[in-house]
Write an enzyme that holds these catalytic residues in place. Structure first.
Site, PDB file in Angstrom:
ATOM      1  N   ASN A  22      -6.585 -16.235   5.245  1.00  0.00           N
ATOM      2  CA  ASN A  22      -6.751 -14.372   4.342  1.00  0.00           C
ATOM      3  C   ASN A  22      -8.113 -13.881   4.369  1.00  0.00           C
ATOM      4  O   ASN A  22      -8.743 -14.637   5.744  1.00  0.00           O
ATOM      5  CB  ASN A  22      -7.161 -15.126   3.500  1.00  0.00           C
ATOM      6  CG  ASN A  22      -8.617 -16.555   3.303  1.00  0.00           C
ATOM      7  OD1 ASN A  22      -9.253 -16.153   2.997  1.00  0.00           O
ATOM      8  ND2 ASN A  22      -8.110 -17.479   2.492  1.00  0.00           N
ATOM      9  N   ASN A  71      -3.539 -26.153  -4.568  1.00  0.00           N
ATOM     10  CA  ASN A  71      -2.401 -25.341  -4.257  1.00  0.00           C
ATOM     11  C   ASN A  71      -1.540 -26.663  -3.901  1.00  0.00           C
ATOM     12  O   ASN A  71      -0.787 -26.618  -3.023  1.00  0.00           O
ATOM     13  CB  ASN A  71      -3.184 -24.703  -2.741  1.00  0.00           C
ATOM     14  CG  ASN A  71      -3.725 -23.711  -2.740  1.00  0.00           C
ATOM     15  OD1 ASN A  71      -4.719 -23.678  -1.904  1.00  0.00           O
ATOM     16  ND2 ASN A  71      -2.597 -22.057  -3.647  1.00  0.00           N
ATOM     17  N   ARG A 139       1.496 -14.664  -0.640  1.00  0.00           N
ATOM     18  CA  ARG A 139       2.243 -16.385  -0.960  1.00  0.00           C
ATOM     19  C   ARG A 139       2.931 -17.178  -0.426  1.00  0.00           C
ATOM     20  O   ARG A 139       3.690 -17.938  -0.488  1.00  0.00           O
ATOM     21  CB  ARG A 139       0.925 -17.449  -0.726  1.00  0.00           C
ATOM     22  CG  ARG A 139      -0.504 -17.144   0.187  1.00  0.00           C
ATOM     23  CD  ARG A 139      -0.243 -17.391   1.804  1.00  0.00           C
ATOM     24  NE  ARG A 139      -2.143 -16.939   1.865  1.00  0.00           N
ATOM     25  CZ  ARG A 139      -3.288 -18.015   2.178  1.00  0.00           C
ATOM     26  NH1 ARG A 139      -2.941 -19.089   1.794  1.00  0.00           N
ATOM     27  NH2 ARG A 139      -4.424 -17.926   3.035  1.00  0.00           N
ATOM     28  N   HIS A 168      -3.920 -15.016  -3.550  1.00  0.00           N
ATOM     29  CA  HIS A 168      -3.654 -16.049  -4.592  1.00  0.00           C
ATOM     30  C   HIS A 168      -3.163 -15.144  -5.936  1.00  0.00           C
ATOM     31  O   HIS A 168      -4.097 -14.241  -6.698  1.00  0.00           O
ATOM     32  CB  HIS A 168      -3.973 -17.440  -4.992  1.00  0.00           C
ATOM     33  CG  HIS A 168      -3.564 -18.513  -3.172  1.00  0.00           C
ATOM     34  ND1 HIS A 168      -4.120 -19.308  -2.642  1.00  0.00           N
ATOM     35  CD2 HIS A 168      -2.112 -18.431  -2.809  1.00  0.00           C
ATOM     36  CE1 HIS A 168      -3.422 -19.754  -1.785  1.00  0.00           C
ATOM     37  NE2 HIS A 168      -1.631 -19.810  -2.208  1.00  0.00           N
ATOM     38  N   CYS A 264     -10.104 -22.380  -7.045  1.00  0.00           N
ATOM     39  CA  CYS A 264      -8.937 -23.731  -6.064  1.00  0.00           C
ATOM     40  C   CYS A 264      -9.018 -25.018  -5.691  1.00  0.00           C
ATOM     41  O   CYS A 264      -8.315 -25.525  -4.982  1.00  0.00           O
ATOM     42  CB  CYS A 264      -9.128 -22.692  -4.844  1.00  0.00           C
ATOM     43  SG  CYS A 264      -9.354 -20.263  -4.978  1.00  0.00           S
ATOM     44  N   SER A 636       9.710  29.000   2.265  1.00  0.00           N
ATOM     45  CA  SER A 636       9.572  29.508   0.273  1.00  0.00           C
ATOM     46  C   SER A 636       9.716  27.766   0.446  1.00  0.00           C
ATOM     47  O   SER A 636      10.588  27.366  -0.055  1.00  0.00           O
ATOM     48  CB  SER A 636      10.156  30.618   0.184  1.00  0.00           C
ATOM     49  OG  SER A 636      10.881  30.587  -1.014  1.00  0.00           O
ATOM     50  N   LEU A 638       9.533  26.448  -3.346  1.00  0.00           N
ATOM     51  CA  LEU A 638      10.408  27.256  -4.287  1.00  0.00           C
ATOM     52  C   LEU A 638      11.183  27.363  -3.961  1.00  0.00           C
ATOM     53  O   LEU A 638      12.399  26.507  -4.421  1.00  0.00           O
ATOM     54  CB  LEU A 638       9.474  28.322  -5.169  1.00  0.00           C
ATOM     55  CG  LEU A 638      10.074  28.307  -6.567  1.00  0.00           C
ATOM     56  CD1 LEU A 638       9.819  27.245  -7.019  1.00  0.00           C
ATOM     57  CD2 LEU A 638      10.105  29.665  -7.197  1.00  0.00           C
ATOM     58  N   HIS A 639      12.166  28.327  -2.735  1.00  0.00           N
ATOM     59  CA  HIS A 639      13.302  28.564  -2.692  1.00  0.00           C
ATOM     60  C   HIS A 639      14.091  27.898  -2.334  1.00  0.00           C
ATOM     61  O   HIS A 639      15.069  26.586  -2.724  1.00  0.00           O
ATOM     62  CB  HIS A 639      13.954  30.073  -2.411  1.00  0.00           C
ATOM     63  CG  HIS A 639      13.279  30.874  -3.366  1.00  0.00           C
ATOM     64  ND1 HIS A 639      12.108  31.954  -3.769  1.00  0.00           N
ATOM     65  CD2 HIS A 639      14.107  31.629  -4.797  1.00  0.00           C
ATOM     66  CE1 HIS A 639      11.877  32.079  -4.628  1.00  0.00           C
ATOM     67  NE2 HIS A 639      12.702  31.927  -5.286  1.00  0.00           N
ATOM     68  N   ASP A 657       7.723  26.140   8.383  1.00  0.00           N
ATOM     69  CA  ASP A 657       6.712  26.639   7.696  1.00  0.00           C
ATOM     70  C   ASP A 657       4.952  26.142   8.426  1.00  0.00           C
ATOM     71  O   ASP A 657       5.797  25.442   8.876  1.00  0.00           O
ATOM     72  CB  ASP A 657       6.066  25.639   6.028  1.00  0.00           C
ATOM     73  CG  ASP A 657       5.822  26.684   5.313  1.00  0.00           C
ATOM     74  OD1 ASP A 657       6.296  26.747   4.267  1.00  0.00           O
ATOM     75  OD2 ASP A 657       4.554  26.101   5.104  1.00  0.00           O
ATOM     76  N   ASP A 680       4.120  29.156  12.547  1.00  0.00           N
ATOM     77  CA  ASP A 680       3.948  30.138  12.058  1.00  0.00           C
ATOM     78  C   ASP A 680       5.335  30.933  11.840  1.00  0.00           C
ATOM     79  O   ASP A 680       5.498  31.076  12.763  1.00  0.00           O
ATOM     80  CB  ASP A 680       2.881  31.576  12.854  1.00  0.00           C
ATOM     81  CG  ASP A 680       3.041  32.909  12.435  1.00  0.00           C
ATOM     82  OD1 ASP A 680       1.926  32.905  11.167  1.00  0.00           O
ATOM     83  OD2 ASP A 680       3.554  33.464  12.531  1.00  0.00           O
TER      84      ASP A 680
HETATM   85  N1  ARG Z   1      -8.490 -21.391   2.621  1.00  0.00           N
HETATM   86  C1  ARG Z   1      -7.171 -21.447   1.773  1.00  0.00           C
HETATM   87  C2  ARG Z   1      -5.660 -20.399   2.066  1.00  0.00           C
HETATM   88  O1  ARG Z   1      -5.903 -19.273   2.608  1.00  0.00           O
HETATM   89  C3  ARG Z   1      -8.056 -21.075   0.804  1.00  0.00           C
HETATM   90  C4  ARG Z   1      -7.120 -21.386  -0.693  1.00  0.00           C
HETATM   91  C5  ARG Z   1      -7.435 -20.825  -1.914  1.00  0.00           C
HETATM   92  N2  ARG Z   1      -6.920 -21.484  -2.929  1.00  0.00           N
HETATM   93  C6  ARG Z   1      -6.345 -20.997  -4.102  1.00  0.00           C
HETATM   94  N3  ARG Z   1      -5.814 -21.643  -5.461  1.00  0.00           N
HETATM   95  N4  ARG Z   1      -6.982 -19.506  -4.452  1.00  0.00           N
HETATM   96  O2  ARG Z   1      -4.739 -21.235   1.192  1.00  0.00           O
END
Ligand code: ARG
Length: 703
Positions: A22, A71, A139, A168, A264, A636, A638-639, A657, A680
Site C-alpha cells: 500500500n 484483517n 483489496r 481499506h 486495524c 465547426s 456545433l454542426h 480543427d 489549420d
Molecule cells: N500493511 C497492511 C496491509 O497493507 C496494513 C493493514 C491495515 N489494516 C486495515 N484494516 N486497514 O494490508
C-alpha cells in the site's frame, strides 16, 4: 468496563515493514522502530483493556502484518467470514487466524479462492447493527459481498473506494454509536457518497478533512461514547465532542508506516446479531458473451476497464483465444455491479462494444408503450451509431435508420416486425419502445482487427518534424478516397464553419464543389455570410483577405451582404441576378449542390436561406445526410456534432480543427473509420486540393 465488548489483537513481536502493498509502506521498508512499535501497541492494548476485553492471537514469524487483526476476518455473532488476502504477502496469515476462530468455536466461512476479501478492514457494521457497510475497489472484490450477505444474513451496502491511500474501508470510514458516521468523503466515488448520504442523516455525518484523514483519524476504535485514535485535530475533537464522543489519542506512528492504525490493530469479535435483520444485497451479476478480435483490437481490455471504471467488477469465465491471425476469440465474462442502475449503465456500454447478454435465447427484448407523444418510457434504451439488432419473437431484427441518441420503436406490420431508431420528439403514444438492455446487440464487423475508438489523430501544428509529413500522408489518403467516391458516384457531405473562410480555405472548398467532390453542404448562417462577404467585398468579418488586416468600417460588411441577399430573396436568386459571382455558396448554386444552413440564436440577419426553425433544420440535415459515404467536418464543432449524432457507424468522418479537444470530441463519437486532423483548416484544404491535382495528372512531377 463493558463486559460484552471483546477485541482480538496480535502482539507486534514480528511486526516490521517488510514489503510494499500500500502507498504508506512505500519508502518505509525496515524504517519502523521495533521498540517504539511495541510501546505504542502496548499503550493501545492497555487503553482498550480499560474499556473492554482483549483476546490475543499468537504472532507468527514471517507474517509481519499479522498485527492488523482487523484483517483476520469479519465476525457477526458466532459466524466469521475468513479473509482471503489479495496479496500473497499476507495470504500466509489466513490459516493462523482460521485456527484461532475455530478454537473459539466460531463457524468459519471461506470464500472461493481468488475472490479477495480482507475482513473487517473492508466491512464495517453499522453500530446499530442495521446493515453492513462493505468496501471494494482495492483489496476486496465486489463479488464477495453477496457471500457476506448470505452467510451473515444481513443487508450489505457496497461502497467503492477510489483513493489508493485509503485502500481499506476502515482507513476512511468509521460508524459510531448512535448512528453517527466519521468518514472522509473524497475516498469514495460519487455513487457511494450518495448511498452514504441516503442512509446517514446530515446531522449524523462527521466528514473529516484530508489532514485528519492522513493521520488515520477514521481508523478509530469506538466503544460506546469513547473513540480511540492515533491523532485528531482540535476541530475534529470538538466536532466529536458536540456529538457526545470523547476522543482518546494514542500515538501509532510506527504502524502508520505500514498503512494501519488503531482500528486495524483490532478486531471486534463480539458483534451483536439483530435477529429481525436479514440478508439483502443490491449487487447484481450477469453473464455476457463477446466475440471477435478481442485481443488484437483491445476490445476485451476495454470491456473489462469500463466495467471497473463504472464501479463494477468482473470474472472472466472462459476465454477461447483464436490462434490464427484471422481467427476470432470468444469470451464469457461475469459482470457484477453494486446496483441495478449501475448494471444497466455498464451493460449499455458493453453492448456498444458488441457484447451480448446471456442467456442469448431470450426471445424478446423488453418493450414498453409510449404513453405521451414525444416522451419515451424512463428506462428506454438509448441508441448509438453502431448497427443494432433486437430480439423479437426469437429472432434478431435489424434496427433501421440507425443513429445516435434515439429510441428503438418496434412496430408489427403485415410484412413483419420493424424496428426503427426514432428521436424522442417523433415518438407517438401507443408505439412500443425498447427498454432495458435485454435482447439487444450491436453488430460489429468480425473482420475488423483495428481498435474501434483508437482513432488516428494527426497533429500538424503541434511541434515535431514528422507531424507535417503525417498530415500530408493523411491528406493524400483522403484525396484518394474523395476521388474514389466521386468516380463511383458516391456521396460526400461537408459541414463547414466560418473559419474555413477566415483561414483562406474558401477558394479551395469552392473548387472541391465545382469539381464534383461535394454532394451536400451543411453549415450555419455564418459560413454563408462570410463566404458571400468575401466574394462580394474581399473581406471576411471585415478583415481584408489579401492583406490580412481589418478594413475601416469592415465590421459592417457582413450586414451589408446580408441585406443585399435579403433584397434578392435568396442566395440562388442573387446568383441568378449576377450579384454573387464566386465562392462557396455560388458554386453550390451553380452546381446544384444542395445546402442547408441551420440558424442559431446569435445569427445576424439571418440570410433568407437560413433555417431558423431548428427542428426543421435537423430534418433537412438528416435528409441531406442519407446515404453518405464520407463527411468532411471542417472547423465547426456545433454542426459537426449535430451531424455526427445523425450518422450511423460505417460512414467515414474526417474531422479537421485547430483545437485538438474538438477533434477528439468528434472522433470519439465516430466509428473506426473516423480520422481526426488537428490543423489549420485553410491549410488542410489547400493541401487537399494539391493532392487532388496530383491524382489528376500522376506524371506531372516527372515532366
Ligand atoms: N500493511 C497492511 C496491509 O497493507 C496494513 C493493514 C491495515 N489494516 C486495515 N484494516 N486497514 O494490508
Amino acid at each position: 468496563m463493558t463486559d460484552s465488548i471483546r477485541f482480538l489483537m496480535c502482539p507486534p513481536d514480528h511486526y516490521d515493514v517488510d514489503y510494499v502493498i500500500n502507498p504508506w509502506m512505500e519508502g518505509n521498508i525496515h524504517k519502523s522502530s521495533r521498540d517504539r512499535a511495541v510501546e505504542q501497541w502496548q499503550k493501545l492494548h492497555h487503553l482498550l483493556k480499560d474499556h473492554s476485553l482483549v483476546d490475543l492471537v499468537k504472532p507468527e514469524s514471517g507474517w509481519p502484518d499479522m498485527v492488523f487483526t482487523a484483517n483476520a476476518g469479519l465476525v457477526l455473532g458466532k459466524d466469521v467470514v475468513l479473509s482471503r488476502f489479495l496479496h500473497k504477502e499476507r495470504q500466509g496469515e489466513e490459516p493462523h487466524f482460521k485456527d484461532w476462530f475455530e478454537s473459539q468455536g466460531y463457524t468459519v466461512h471461506e470464500l472461493p479462492k481468488d475472490l479477495p476479501f480482507e475482513g473487517a478492514g473492508d466491512a464495517l457494521l453499522d453500530r446499530e447493527g442495521r446493515w453492513l457497510w462493505a468496501g471494494y475497489g482495492f483489496r476486496s472484490e465486489l463479488d464477495s459481498h453477496p457471500y457476506l450477505a448470505k452467510w451473515l444474513d444481513i443487508e450489505v451496502v457496497s461502497l467503492r473506494l477510489i483513493d489508493e491511500r485509503f485502500y481499506h474501508l476502515d482507513t476512511c470510514f468509521c460508524p459510531l454509536t448512535g448512528g453517527y458516521l466519521l468518514y472522509y468523503p473524497p475516498a469514495f466515488d460519487a455513487y457511494s457518497n450518495r448511498l452514504i448520504e441516503m442512509r446517514v442523516l446530515p446531522e449524523k455525518r462527521i466528514a473529516i478533512e484530508e489532514a485528519d484523514a492522513v493521520n488515520f483519524a477514521c481508523n478509530a476504535v469506538n466503544i460506546n461514547q469513547t473513540v480511540v485514535m492515533n491523532k485528531a485535530s482540535d476541530a475534529l475533537k470538538e466536532c466529536l465532542a458536540d456529538a457526545g464522543f470523547r476522543v482518546l489519542e494514542t500515538p501509532l506512528t510506527e504502524f502508520l508506516k505500514a498503512g494501519g492504525a488503531a482500528k486495524c490493530l483490532t478486531l471486534r469479535v463480539t458483534e451483536p446479531v439483530r435477529t429481525e435483520i436479514h440478508a439483502n444485497v443490491s449487487v447484481e451479476s450477469r453473464i455476457v458473451r463477446m466475440e471477435g478480435h478481442l485481443l488484437d483490437s483491445g476490445l476485451i481490455s476495454r470491456a473489462l476497464d469500463l466495467i471497473v471504471e463504472n464501479g463494477g467488477s468482473f470474472q472472466v469465465l472462459n476465454f477461447q483465444l483464436g490462434e490464427q491471425r484471422q481467427s476470432t476469440s470468444n469470451a464469457q465474462v461475469k459482470v457484477s455491479a453494486p446496483s441495478h442502475d449501475l448494471m444497466e449503465e455498464i451493460m449499455t456500454q458493453l453492448i456498444d462494444l458488441g457484447a451480448v447478454a446471456l442467456p442469448q435465447e431470450v426471445c424478446d427484448t423488453n418493450l414498453e408503450a409510449v404513453t405521451q407523444d414525444g416522451v419515451a418510457p424512463d428506462d428506454f434504451y438509448v441508441t448509438t451509431i453502431y448497427p443494432t439488432e433486437v430480439r423479437i419473437h426469437c429472432e434478431w431484427v435489424k434496427v433501421q435508420n440507425q443513429r445516435m441518441d434515439g429510441a428503438i420503436a418496434v412496430t408489427h406490420t403485415p410484412e413483419g416486425t420493424v424496428a426503427r431508431c426514432k428521436i424522442l420528439r417523433d415518438l407517438k403514444a401507443g408505439e412500443h419502445v425498447v427498454v432495458g438492455v435485454e435482447g439487444i446487440r450491436t453488430v460489429r464487423k468480425a473482420e475488423s482487427r483495428e481498435p474501434r475508438t483508437n482513432n488516428q489523430e494527426f497533429s500538424f501544428m503541434g511541434a515535431g518534424v514528422s507531424s507535417e509529413r503525417r498530415v500530408e500522408l493523411i491528406v493524400e489518403q483522403i484525396a484518394w478516397e474523395l476521388r474514389q467516391i466521386r468516380d463511383q458516384g458516391g456521396k460526400v457531405v461537408v459541414t463547414a464553419g466560418p473559419v474555413v473562410i477566415h483561414t483562406g480555405g474558401g477558394q479551395h472548398l469552392a473548387r472541391l464543389i465545382r469539381e464534383g467532390y461535394v454532394q451536400a453542404l451543411l453549415g450555419g448562417n455564418a459560413i454563408a455570410v462570410h463566404d458571400i462577404e468575401q466574394s462580394m467585398m474581399g473581406t471576411s468579418l471585415g478583415v481584408d483577405m489579401q492583406r490580412g488586416v481589418p478594413v475601416r468600417g469592415g465590421h459592417r460588411h457582413h450586414l451589408k451582404v446580408i441585406n443585399t441577399i435579403r433584397r434578392y430573396g435568396s442566395i440562388a436568386e442573387a446568383v441568378e441576378q449576377g450579384i454573387l459571382t464566386k465562392g462557396v455558396m455560388y458554386e453550390c448554386v451553380r452546381n446544384n449542390v444542395p445546402f442547408s444552413l441551420a440558424g442559431s440564436i446569435r445569427d445576424d440577419g439571418p440570410l433568407p436561406d437560413t433555417q431558423m426553425d431548428l427542428i426543421q433544420a435537423q430534418t433537412e440535415y438528416a435528409k441531406l445526410l442519407e446515404g453518405t459515404d464520407m463527411i468532411l467536418m471542417l472547423s465547426s464543432m456545433l454542426h459537426s456534432i449535430g451531424v455526427g449524432n445523425m450518422t450511423p457507424a460505417g460512414v467515414k468522418m474526417v474531422c479537421v480543427d485547430i483545437n485538438p479537444a474538438v477533434v477528439t470530441k468528434l472522433s470519439d463519437r465516430g466509428s473506426i473509420e473516423s480520422v481526426g486532423v488537428v490543423t489549420d483548416v485553410g491549410l488542410f484544404l489547400s493541401l487537399l486540393v494539391q493532392q487532388l491535382d496530383k491524382l489528376t495528372s500522376p506524371y506531372r512531377q516527372l515532366v
